[in-house]
Design an enzyme around this catalytic site. Sequence first.
Site, PDB file in Angstrom:
ATOM      1  N   ALA A   1      30.700 -15.631   5.514  1.00 34.12           N
ATOM      2  CA  ALA A   1      30.020 -14.551   4.790  1.00 34.12           C
ATOM      3  C   ALA A   1      31.062 -13.624   4.176  1.00 34.12           C
ATOM      4  CB  ALA A   1      29.091 -13.792   5.734  1.00 34.12           C
TER       5      ALA A   1
ATOM      6  N   ASP B   1      18.789  -6.150  11.378  1.00 33.55           N
ATOM      7  CA  ASP B   1      19.086  -7.166  10.354  1.00 33.55           C
ATOM      8  C   ASP B   1      18.363  -8.452  10.732  1.00 33.55           C
ATOM      9  OD1 ASP B   1      20.194  -8.165   8.050  1.00 33.55           O
ATOM     10  OD2 ASP B   1      22.145  -8.613   8.929  1.00 33.55           O
TER      11      ASP B   1
END
EC number: 2.7.-.-
Length: 557
Positions: free
Chosen positions: A130, A289
Amino acid sequence: MKAILRASRIGRVILRYRLDALLEGTPAERWLRLAKPFVPRASAEIAAQSRGARLRLALQELGPIFVKFGQILSTRRDLIPADVAEELTLLQDRVKPFDGQAARLIVEAALGLPVSVAFASFDTVPLASASIAQVHAATLPPDANGVRREVVVKVLRPEIERQIDADIALLHSLATLVERTHPRADKIRPREVVAEIEGTLAAELDLQREGANASVLRRFWEGSDDLYVPEVIWSHTAERALTLERVYGIPSDDIAKLDAAGIDRKALAAKGVRVFYTQVFRDNFFHADAHAGNIWVDSDPERRLNPRFIALDFGIMGQLSQEDQYYLAENFMAIFHKDYRRMAELHVEAGWMPSNVRIDELEAAARSVCEPYFNRPLSEISLAQVLIKLFRVAQRYELTLQPQLILLQKTLLNIEGVGRQLDPRLDIWAVARPVLERILRERYSPRRVLRELSKRLPEIMTHAPDMPRLVYSWLTQQVEGRHQIAIRSPELLALDLSLRKLQTRVVTAITGSGLLVVAAVLYGLHPDGWYLGTVPVWSWISGGAGSAALLVAWLRR
């Protein structure tokens, strides 16, 4: 120089994706208008897409940090239109992995040990990558029983802090410019948004903090049949490297695999909603999240009929103040009972609305939002959507919300999305209501009151001896008329700041005009000295300085 080049690139991308309308009314829009003829426009296919889609594509082109910026901005549905927020939720934080050998060096520097000593094995090919970090599989050295435990190691990207600092500095400059010049800056609050993004990214850059989040969440759910949190391996964790127990599961949005594994999706969906409300109202520590990529389902065959979620990625966690926690629960109960008057009163009592707002107007606004939902099938009712629309309508009345409440809105939306994907007929209200009722009962229970009192007893005992003196002093001031009230008004401070800025602009403009007059006078007098062409050098200097001063005054409008 790098900042100028970066700003120039951002400007080109904004123009190419026809997003200059977002900066309407600002000096940036004027500069972009000058550059527009020199920038190739996007294809007709891209131009035909919605503004949200074009913004998403532009952020993806600008790179991983701006992708993260877009993801965080998607949670601020109080500041951006719903269609744009919805499109930004599609941003994928997936980027090309960095070199595995570089990851080894970062881990060695973080742990102060060679990888060959810290781990029995370390796979240099990452499992996932990421914008902030990537994850590698590894095994620990054999324990006393000779077992090599499987783990995953999350490693920060090299020099990611420097890249983020540069982009955040640029965003701060842009936010200051927008706040000073945009006609709707008071509604957008750009500096507040950038500060929130900076705080979120700073939290994600400290993997030791993420480990602490995971550890706290694991403690709350130890031994639970509803949620499993991987164990943190603290001996192998530092600020730039986080080691967690490796877990195996099925992503919660992979319906085909869940069905193939025989998972009871209906039971799983209800558990997801209960877990979320329990995290918010029992633990006051919720995973913020919670999209499908971070919420897996335990693939253990023995858990088919009693499925369990697995939580991943603990960089963003949410907490509410006790007051917000209580008022939010009361708000939900008022929604359940269609008590619009109580909803309006709670918004004021919580401090989310100014005290001078008309309750009857707010009650009517709440009714207009909620009534259409009550005529839908229960499986289509979304508490998250009701809450978002309530807060959006309340913005007309100067609604003030803490960032954590906005984060909770986004998380609730994600949880409901996961639940409805697992069970399209999920009745979220029926699942959430018992949890909320239990929380409110416990809040007023004698046991809780005694527990809170016992916590505060040392503080009460410390201040009790001072109370008679303080009361006597206050009464004396009242009798003698010496009592003074200090008033601090944010509105007055803002007005003072605006007047100071206006004064600076006026002085700058007058100075610039004066210098231009001086330049003209010098030109007319033809003084002795140096000339550039037919114009005296001092006229050039005075005219240039005057023009620069007027330009500065114009840009500060």
